[in-house]
Design a protein around this motif. Sequence first.
Motif, mmCIF file in Angstrom:
data_model
loop_
_atom_site.group_PDB
_atom_site.id
_atom_site.type_symbol
_atom_site.label_atom_id
_atom_site.label_comp_id
_atom_site.label_asym_id
_atom_site.label_seq_id
_atom_site.Cartn_x
_atom_site.Cartn_y
_atom_site.Cartn_z
ATOM 1 N N ASP A 249 -23.909 -4.485 -35.784
ATOM 2 C CA ASP A 249 -22.635 -4.336 -35.078
ATOM 3 C C ASP A 249 -21.953 -5.695 -34.984
ATOM 4 O OD1 ASP A 249 -20.535 -3.824 -33.379
ATOM 5 O OD2 ASP A 249 -21.759 -3.097 -31.700
ATOM 6 N N PHE A 250 -20.877 -5.867 -35.739
ATOM 7 C CA PHE A 250 -20.181 -7.166 -35.756
ATOM 8 C C PHE A 250 -19.721 -7.563 -34.351
ATOM 9 C CE2 PHE A 250 -16.545 -9.965 -36.192
ATOM 10 C CZ PHE A 250 -17.001 -10.876 -37.137
ATOM 11 N N TYR A 251 -19.324 -6.580 -33.541
ATOM 12 C CA TYR A 251 -18.705 -6.878 -32.249
ATOM 13 C C TYR A 251 -19.688 -7.414 -31.206
ATOM 14 C CZ TYR A 251 -14.070 -5.075 -33.506
ATOM 15 O OH TYR A 251 -12.840 -4.907 -34.087
ATOM 16 N N VAL A 252 -20.992 -7.386 -31.502
ATOM 17 C CA VAL A 252 -21.932 -7.958 -30.514
ATOM 18 C C VAL A 252 -22.606 -9.236 -31.038
ATOM 19 C CG1 VAL A 252 -22.288 -5.765 -29.338
ATOM 20 C CG2 VAL A 252 -23.910 -6.471 -31.109
ATOM 21 N N ILE A 253 -22.072 -9.799 -32.119
ATOM 22 C CA ILE A 253 -22.589 -11.101 -32.572
ATOM 23 C C ILE A 253 -22.425 -12.094 -31.418
ATOM 24 C CG2 ILE A 253 -22.097 -13.085 -34.073
ATOM 25 C CD1 ILE A 253 -21.308 -11.152 -36.269
ATOM 26 N N HIS A 289 -14.415 -10.933 -44.796
ATOM 27 C CA HIS A 289 -14.441 -9.568 -44.268
ATOM 28 C C HIS A 289 -15.656 -9.352 -43.370
ATOM 29 C CE1 HIS A 289 -11.636 -7.531 -47.472
ATOM 30 N NE2 HIS A 289 -11.006 -8.367 -46.660
ATOM 31 N N ILE A 290 -15.614 -8.206 -42.669
ATOM 32 C CA ILE A 290 -16.733 -7.831 -41.804
ATOM 33 C C ILE A 290 -17.302 -6.512 -42.332
ATOM 34 C CG2 ILE A 290 -15.639 -8.968 -39.844
ATOM 35 C CD1 ILE A 290 -15.137 -6.056 -38.727
ATOM 36 N N ASP A 291 -18.279 -5.938 -41.608
ATOM 37 C CA ASP A 291 -18.718 -4.599 -42.007
ATOM 38 C C ASP A 291 -18.960 -3.742 -40.766
ATOM 39 O OD1 ASP A 291 -19.446 -2.399 -43.439
ATOM 40 O OD2 ASP A 291 -21.432 -3.101 -43.962
ATOM 41 N N ASN A 292 -20.214 -3.499 -40.436
ATOM 42 C CA ASN A 292 -20.531 -2.483 -39.423
ATOM 43 C C ASN A 292 -20.022 -2.810 -38.025
ATOM 44 O OD1 ASN A 292 -22.146 -1.038 -41.290
ATOM 45 N ND2 ASN A 292 -23.740 -2.587 -41.011
ATOM 46 N N TYR A 315 -8.097 -14.482 -38.221
ATOM 47 C CA TYR A 315 -8.862 -15.404 -39.077
ATOM 48 C C TYR A 315 -9.429 -14.780 -40.363
ATOM 49 C CZ TYR A 315 -8.533 -18.433 -35.061
ATOM 50 O OH TYR A 315 -8.044 -19.207 -34.038
ATOM 51 N N HIS A 316 -9.447 -13.476 -40.457
ATOM 52 C CA HIS A 316 -10.041 -12.856 -41.651
ATOM 53 C C HIS A 316 -9.009 -12.783 -42.768
ATOM 54 C CE1 HIS A 316 -8.485 -8.443 -41.431
ATOM 55 N NE2 HIS A 316 -7.547 -9.302 -41.165
ATOM 56 N N THR A 317 -9.293 -12.013 -43.816
ATOM 57 C CA THR A 317 -8.281 -11.713 -44.828
ATOM 58 C C THR A 317 -8.053 -10.198 -44.815
ATOM 59 O OG1 THR A 317 -10.019 -11.559 -46.508
ATOM 60 C CG2 THR A 317 -8.894 -13.679 -46.307
ATOM 61 N N SER A 318 -6.851 -9.787 -45.201
ATOM 62 C CA SER A 318 -6.511 -8.361 -45.070
ATOM 63 C C SER A 318 -7.307 -7.495 -46.060
ATOM 64 C CB SER A 318 -5.015 -8.151 -45.256
ATOM 65 O OG SER A 318 -4.626 -8.759 -46.457
ATOM 66 N N GLY A 319 -7.214 -6.176 -45.841
ATOM 67 C CA GLY A 319 -8.019 -5.253 -46.657
ATOM 68 C C GLY A 319 -9.418 -5.107 -46.097
ATOM 69 N N ASP A 320 -9.585 -5.475 -44.845
ATOM 70 C CA ASP A 320 -10.892 -5.511 -44.193
ATOM 71 C C ASP A 320 -11.244 -4.125 -43.618
ATOM 72 O OD1 ASP A 320 -13.176 -6.569 -43.132
ATOM 73 O OD2 ASP A 320 -12.185 -8.002 -41.796
ATOM 74 N N VAL A 321 -12.548 -3.873 -43.473
ATOM 75 C CA VAL A 321 -12.986 -2.557 -42.991
ATOM 76 C C VAL A 321 -14.069 -2.708 -41.919
ATOM 77 C CG1 VAL A 321 -14.007 -0.336 -43.643
ATOM 78 C CG2 VAL A 321 -12.534 -1.517 -45.248
ATOM 79 N N ALA A 322 -13.883 -1.995 -40.811
ATOM 80 C CA ALA A 322 -14.924 -1.901 -39.782
ATOM 81 C C ALA A 322 -15.605 -0.552 -39.973
ATOM 82 C CB ALA A 322 -14.302 -1.984 -38.390
ATOM 83 N N LEU A 368 -7.011 -4.420 -40.972
ATOM 84 C CA LEU A 368 -8.379 -3.980 -40.640
ATOM 85 C C LEU A 368 -8.342 -2.503 -40.286
ATOM 86 C CD1 LEU A 368 -11.406 -4.645 -39.811
ATOM 87 C CD2 LEU A 368 -10.513 -5.025 -37.500
ATOM 88 N N LEU A 369 -9.030 -1.694 -41.071
ATOM 89 C CA LEU A 369 -9.069 -0.258 -40.782
ATOM 90 C C LEU A 369 -10.506 0.182 -40.541
ATOM 91 C CD1 LEU A 369 -6.606 1.252 -43.423
ATOM 92 C CD2 LEU A 369 -6.182 0.767 -41.010
#
Length: 516
Positions: A249-253, A289-292, A315-322, A368-369
């Motif tokens: 889970d990226f959001y709890v790093i 980009h990020i992932d989960n 700070y990321h680049t577009s076309g990103d996916v959560a 980010l979608l």
Amino acid sequence: MKIDKVLIVDLYTDEPSGLGVSPYIDVYPRYLAGAIWHHNGSSTVIHYVTADEFRATSWLKRANTYDIVFFVGGITVPGRYLDGNPPTRRELFRWSRLLTNPLKVLGGPVSRFGTGIRGGEEAYSIRDLEKAGIDVVVTGDLDEYVRDLIENGLEGAATWRTRRTYGFVDIYAVKGARIVRMHRRLGHGLIAEIESYRGCSRWVSGGCSFCIEPLYGKPIQRNIKSIVKEVEALYWHGVIDFRLGRQADFYVIGSHDLGTLEWPKPNPRAIRSLLTGIRNVAPNLRTLHIDNVNPGTIIRYPEQSIEITKTIIKYHTSGDVAALGIETADPKVAKINNLNTVAEEAITAIELLNKYGSIRDGDGVPHLLPGVNFVLGLPGESRDTIELNKKFLKEILDKGLLLRRVNIRRLMVIPGTRVSSLKPRISGKWVSRQSSFVKWVRNRFDREMLRRVFPPGVIIRDVYVEEYSSGYSLGRPPGSYPPTVKLKGSIPLYSKVDVIVKGVASSRSLRVETVG
Ligand code: SF4
């Protein structure tokens, strides 16, 4: 033992948190190379080759001249791949049998969990692998094994040890970064998968029945500075595309509760310092980009999640996916399998990500979608499950929401996971029901969603051509779940083009023309 010359064969990895199928390079071969160079000396000759090159060239003959050959990889959540083709069981066994001189060591998820190429099957066992002539099956961490091997010799090296801290890994990750120079995609869209923590916070409740992450036990985290140093080293060796994908889970790093609470409170400040740190050391990176992301975190901590989403977009680049692990929209299945979340909560998380993430860049690409993962074949599944899954996706369409992709996997029963003692629905009548759902998603949902996410006129830059088939070239830009684009004519492999969207070609691909 003498270790002058080592070959690493990358069998590729695909796990719930982490991807290493070309054009991705995962952490396993990088940490392994770093451990060898650190403990055995930087003059050790290490060669790295992917399974595709090993298969296609005379590597098999050459491999007999090495002291050790490490086969590294394992597909525990099989997908469909365009550029990399993981070896079949038969291939791996053949390679192993034909190598007579070197010590043959197998490691990565394939050793720990067994592995399979297709979902809906039982993963094959470690005993099968030993029978195929592998000398050492490392069920723990390969880098830990290598340290032991170099310090204590073959007899004294523990094959089962897993790390409990990232102390050594932080050194290995930097030293091992240089093997990216041997990857065929370096300079042609090679993406480095970056790890921030291992395990899943939900291990305290046993986690989802099918998942291997809880088997790692209490999660352990890397510190932000070490991750940034690794990115700096990779960047120095030529990598410009990165995915922060190796975590549940990226959001709890960076959360202080990770490892103690099932639902840790996110730490927006830690995520900000990770992303700004990366931007500082890799100023001209192309992809970040990020992932989960666990939808349960977003539901429980909306305020922090909004802050994190805004930081990512900055700070990321577009076309990103959560990628959200929903797995099923059937509450009964969710309960039996101790899943993350229920359908209503998932919709709320998707709405939040759409509200803050769906803004488009100057080329028209959304920032980010959310993506959605389903697993079919879970215990408790019934005819209703398929209908509920469809209802869930129809609601997303009706609400005008955007989803970048729907990933549907068939359950793979991995020994040691809780699902192996339950009753999976992976054969007989279940398979045809599941297939009809997959068909519906691909033919109805995906096409409509692709039209919404990439309407005509959107420009997609830095697409690498990865395949040629029936008069068309297929390519993708580097990134997390990038769209496949279809161009008329034959374009040389790995050429880079900018394209403009003209329409939808299939459930997964866009019809495009080159621009510029
Ligand atoms: S939330 Fe479930 S699927 Fe996701 S990593 Fe944890 S146990 Fe695995």
